[in-house]
Design an enzyme around this catalytic site. Structure first.
Site, PDB file in Angstrom:
ATOM      1  N   TYR A  52      21.547  17.293  32.644  1.00 28.87           N
ATOM      2  CA  TYR A  52      21.225  18.524  33.370  1.00 28.87           C
ATOM      3  C   TYR A  52      21.042  19.694  32.413  1.00 28.87           C
ATOM      4  O   TYR A  52      21.838  19.920  31.506  1.00 28.87           O
ATOM      5  CB  TYR A  52      22.338  18.878  34.374  1.00 28.87           C
ATOM      6  CG  TYR A  52      22.131  20.239  34.999  1.00 28.87           C
ATOM      7  CD1 TYR A  52      21.137  20.432  35.945  1.00 28.87           C
ATOM      8  CD2 TYR A  52      22.888  21.339  34.598  1.00 28.87           C
ATOM      9  CE1 TYR A  52      20.906  21.676  36.497  1.00 28.87           C
ATOM     10  CE2 TYR A  52      22.675  22.590  35.145  1.00 28.87           C
ATOM     11  CZ  TYR A  52      21.669  22.760  36.093  1.00 28.87           C
ATOM     12  OH  TYR A  52      21.437  24.007  36.624  1.00 28.87           O
ATOM     13  N   HIS A  82      13.942  33.824  36.405  1.00 29.89           N
ATOM     14  CA  HIS A  82      15.267  34.280  36.819  1.00 29.89           C
ATOM     15  C   HIS A  82      15.484  35.780  36.569  1.00 29.89           C
ATOM     16  O   HIS A  82      16.505  36.337  36.979  1.00 29.89           O
ATOM     17  CB  HIS A  82      16.356  33.485  36.094  1.00 29.89           C
ATOM     18  CG  HIS A  82      16.547  32.103  36.646  1.00 29.89           C
ATOM     19  ND1 HIS A  82      15.496  31.263  36.934  1.00 29.89           N
ATOM     20  CD2 HIS A  82      17.672  31.406  36.973  1.00 29.89           C
ATOM     21  CE1 HIS A  82      15.965  30.112  37.393  1.00 29.89           C
ATOM     22  NE2 HIS A  82      17.275  30.179  37.443  1.00 29.89           N
ATOM     23  N   ASN A 194      23.711  31.378  31.717  1.00 25.08           N
ATOM     24  CA  ASN A 194      24.716  30.785  32.583  1.00 25.08           C
ATOM     25  C   ASN A 194      26.099  31.242  32.126  1.00 25.08           C
ATOM     26  O   ASN A 194      26.722  30.635  31.268  1.00 25.08           O
ATOM     27  CB  ASN A 194      24.613  29.253  32.515  1.00 25.08           C
ATOM     28  CG  ASN A 194      24.831  28.617  33.870  1.00 25.08           C
ATOM     29  OD1 ASN A 194      25.591  29.143  34.674  1.00 25.08           O
ATOM     30  ND2 ASN A 194      24.173  27.507  34.110  1.00 25.08           N
ATOM     31  N   TYR A 277      56.205  62.851  49.312  1.00 27.24           N
ATOM     32  CA  TYR A 277      55.999  61.584  48.606  1.00 27.24           C
ATOM     33  C   TYR A 277      54.979  61.695  47.472  1.00 27.24           C
ATOM     34  O   TYR A 277      55.097  61.012  46.456  1.00 27.24           O
ATOM     35  CB  TYR A 277      55.505  60.518  49.588  1.00 27.24           C
ATOM     36  CG  TYR A 277      56.535  60.044  50.592  1.00 27.24           C
ATOM     37  CD1 TYR A 277      57.828  60.547  50.602  1.00 27.24           C
ATOM     38  CD2 TYR A 277      56.203  59.081  51.531  1.00 27.24           C
ATOM     39  CE1 TYR A 277      58.763  60.107  51.524  1.00 27.24           C
ATOM     40  CE2 TYR A 277      57.129  58.625  52.451  1.00 27.24           C
ATOM     41  CZ  TYR A 277      58.409  59.151  52.449  1.00 27.24           C
ATOM     42  OH  TYR A 277      59.332  58.710  53.370  1.00 27.24           O
ATOM     43  N   ARG A 280      57.281  63.001  44.758  1.00 30.59           N
ATOM     44  CA  ARG A 280      58.485  62.218  44.529  1.00 30.59           C
ATOM     45  C   ARG A 280      58.183  60.761  44.163  1.00 30.59           C
ATOM     46  O   ARG A 280      58.930  60.118  43.425  1.00 30.59           O
ATOM     47  CB  ARG A 280      59.360  62.263  45.792  1.00 30.59           C
ATOM     48  CG  ARG A 280      60.765  61.787  45.555  1.00 30.59           C
ATOM     49  CD  ARG A 280      61.629  61.657  46.794  1.00 30.59           C
ATOM     50  NE  ARG A 280      61.167  62.278  48.009  1.00 30.59           N
ATOM     51  CZ  ARG A 280      61.537  61.862  49.222  1.00 30.59           C
ATOM     52  NH1 ARG A 280      62.334  60.819  49.353  1.00 30.59           N
ATOM     53  NH2 ARG A 280      61.095  62.479  50.305  1.00 30.59           N
ATOM     54  N   PHE A 326      31.073  28.797  35.208  1.00 28.39           N
ATOM     55  CA  PHE A 326      30.269  29.996  35.448  1.00 28.39           C
ATOM     56  C   PHE A 326      30.703  30.740  36.703  1.00 28.39           C
ATOM     57  O   PHE A 326      30.224  31.840  36.976  1.00 28.39           O
ATOM     58  CB  PHE A 326      28.789  29.608  35.589  1.00 28.39           C
ATOM     59  CG  PHE A 326      28.568  28.472  36.544  1.00 28.39           C
ATOM     60  CD1 PHE A 326      28.796  28.620  37.900  1.00 28.39           C
ATOM     61  CD2 PHE A 326      28.146  27.242  36.080  1.00 28.39           C
ATOM     62  CE1 PHE A 326      28.612  27.565  38.779  1.00 28.39           C
ATOM     63  CE2 PHE A 326      27.947  26.179  36.957  1.00 28.39           C
ATOM     64  CZ  PHE A 326      28.181  26.347  38.312  1.00 28.39           C
ATOM     65  N   GLU A 411      24.336  25.702  45.712  1.00 30.57           N
ATOM     66  CA  GLU A 411      25.326  26.684  45.250  1.00 30.57           C
ATOM     67  C   GLU A 411      25.866  27.386  46.489  1.00 30.57           C
ATOM     68  O   GLU A 411      25.423  28.463  46.870  1.00 30.57           O
ATOM     69  CB  GLU A 411      24.658  27.637  44.254  1.00 30.57           C
ATOM     70  CG  GLU A 411      24.148  26.865  43.036  1.00 30.57           C
ATOM     71  CD  GLU A 411      23.106  27.604  42.203  1.00 30.57           C
ATOM     72  OE1 GLU A 411      22.839  28.782  42.507  1.00 30.57           O
ATOM     73  OE2 GLU A 411      22.563  26.993  41.265  1.00 30.57           O
TER      74      GLU A 411
END
Length: 505
Positions: A52, A82, A194, A277, A280, A326, A411
């Protein structure tokens, strides 16, 4: 010179490179490891083994075999297709961090990329040739594919860069430095894109700013304590040791140190028995923020030195494993945590601002105005702070709980970590402005109380602030004061101040 090994990069070193222009280089051992990994890839290609990302398509196309003569085109097509980022570019410092982190990850020697490509990334860092990388478009779980593709474009002489104060074509900048574009070979495009470097880079820059802001928030809160004659007893060491949180104990210690010689703080029962608060509980609230920031720091320093691409190459190529390093979930959750932690600094700061300007809650002039009624003073500054705090609450919604499947459901779970890191960064900017408003109001309040009665350290901080923002003698465009002070808080060298403080505690 900082030596990158793939295993030892720290946030302090990142700060030196990003903000102090320190140069970097790759260790010889790491380059050798990268070369061995590269040789394993070349052997796989020559033997026509199906692996791959080396000689297959990507994502849902992982079952498509690519012929040997097409593997270079495969990498080029990958980067171009991409590069789908949209929106405004990341800040230049973030993009520079991205390049540095990618180089460091590749030096681990699990990615099969040529040392030549890694050295090109290091050249980009050292010569401040910074890729123009759009902020939007990453799902944060096949790596930051879209942002890192824009980074990779620069390596091949495409896309755009920031260089010498200008935005220009990458090829032009490379030619100005006498550098030639590289042609990517088998697996190299995938190795470049990646990974989690976009969310991690954004997280690193955000964390470095958040850490400084957290320290500054304590000093500003101490000045507010003086402006409101706050009760110092609540910061006694015994109180915080009794609970046991280190960060709470440390915050209280710093506040005590800041105010140790102040004549403006009070003891319980002197003016009132208890403070609200927002005064404090400064150690408890700010301390909890520090707990979260410590968690974020730990995760970032792991991720900065992590192998996050796919597949990873082990044992000289005998093992090439498609895994999921990834996936950005560890950083996504850390960024969501940082969002909440920093937003709380703004939340409690805005409540202190209200106590400084509201005449029903103090004995100061209403809204710190020099002529109440005729002049509005700090009235609308509190509005602005409230608006920023409300915006933070929206941005603090966790991104990491969302997921939209992609690549034809291959994915099917993603982290949205880059969204989380971007929102965290925006919260940090908003919070800095809220703290700037608190500082403006606190400086005005201590003037009414008597600057000569301030503690040495808060007075020193007051005087630096007054160099930028004058006293409110007349209503003016306060927006300019807020932005000027916020920018100073972002850029002031607070490290020396903190070293002096740590030595004195």
């Amino acid at each position: 010179m900082i030596t990158l090994t793939g295993n030892s990069l720290t946030l302090e070193q990142m700060k030196e490179v990003l903000f102090n222009k320190k140069k970097v280089r790759a260790s010889e051992e790491s380059l050798r490891a990268a070369q061995m990994s590269r040789e394993a890839v070349e052997k796989i290609v020559s033997e026509r083994r199906v692996v791959y990302g080396i000689n297959t398509g990507f994502g849902k196309f992982s079952d498509v075999l690519i012929e040997k003569e097409n593997v270079k085109d495969l990498q080029l097509n990958l980067i171009r297709s991409h590069a789908c980022g949209v929106g405004e570019p990341f800040p230049e410092v973030v993009s520079k961090a991205m390049v540095l982190l990618r180089a460091n990850a590749l030096l681990k020697g699990f990615s099969g990329i040529r040392p030549l490509v890694i050295e090109r990334l290091i050249e980009l860092v050292n010569k401040d040739i910074i890729p123009v990388i759009p902020q939007q478009g990453s799902l944060g779980a096949s790596g930051d594919l879209a942002p890192l593709s824009h980074l990779a474009l620069v390596v091949i002489g495409e896309g755009e860069v920031f260089y010498k104060g200008k935005r220009m074509d990458s090829l032009t900048a490379l030619q100005m430095e006498g550098m030639l574009p590289l042609t990517l070979e088998a697996k190299e495009g995938l190795a470049l894109i990646n990974g989690t470097q976009a969310m991690t880079a954004m997280g690193v820059v955000g964390y470095l700013e958040a850490e400084q802001l957290a320290y500054e928030s304590e000093l500003i809160a101490a000045m507010t304590m003086e402006g409101l004659n706050g009760i110092i007893d609540a910061f006694a060491e015994e109180v915080h040791v009794a609970r046991g949180y280190k960060q709470q104990i440390d915050t209280a210690a710093r506040i005590r140190q800041y105010l140790s010689d102040s004549l403006l703080t009070t003891m319980q029962g002197e003016l009132r028995v208890q403070d609200a608060y927002s005064l404090r509980c400064i150690p408890q609230v700010h301390g909890a923020t520090w707990q979260a920031l410590d968690y974020v720091k730990e995760k970032l320093e792991i991720e900065m030195n992590a192998a996050t691409d796919n597949p990873l190459i082990f044992n000289d190529g005998k093992m090439v494993i498609s895994g999921g390093n990834f996936h950005g979930q560890p950083i996504a959750i850390a960024m969501d945590f940082m969002k909440i932690a920093v937003a709380e600094l703004a939340n409690i700061s805005e409540r202190r601002i209200e106590r400084l300007v509201n005449p029903q809650l103090n004995d100061l002039p209403p809204f710190l105005s020099p002529q109440p009624g005729l002049q509005s003073g700090a009235m609308i500054m509190q509005y602005a702070a409230a608006s920023l705090v409300s915006e933070n609450k929206t941005l603090a919604h966790p991104a990491s709980v969302d997921s939209i499947p992609s690549s034809a459901n291959q994915e099917d779970h993603v982290s949205m970590g880059t969204i989380a890191s971007r929102h965290a960064y925006q919260i940090i900017q908003n919070t800095r402005r809220v703290l700037a408003i608190e500082m403006i109001c606190a400086m005005q309040a201590v003037e009414y109380r008597g600057v000569d009665k301030m503690a040495v350290q808060t007075k020193n901080f007051y005087e630096k602030g007054r160099e930028l923002v004058p006293s409110m003698k007349q209503d003016r465009i306060f927006s300019k004061d807020i932005e000027k002070l916020a920018e100073w808080l972002k850029t002031v060298d607070f490290s020396q101040f903190m070293r002096t403080l740590k030595e004195s505690i």
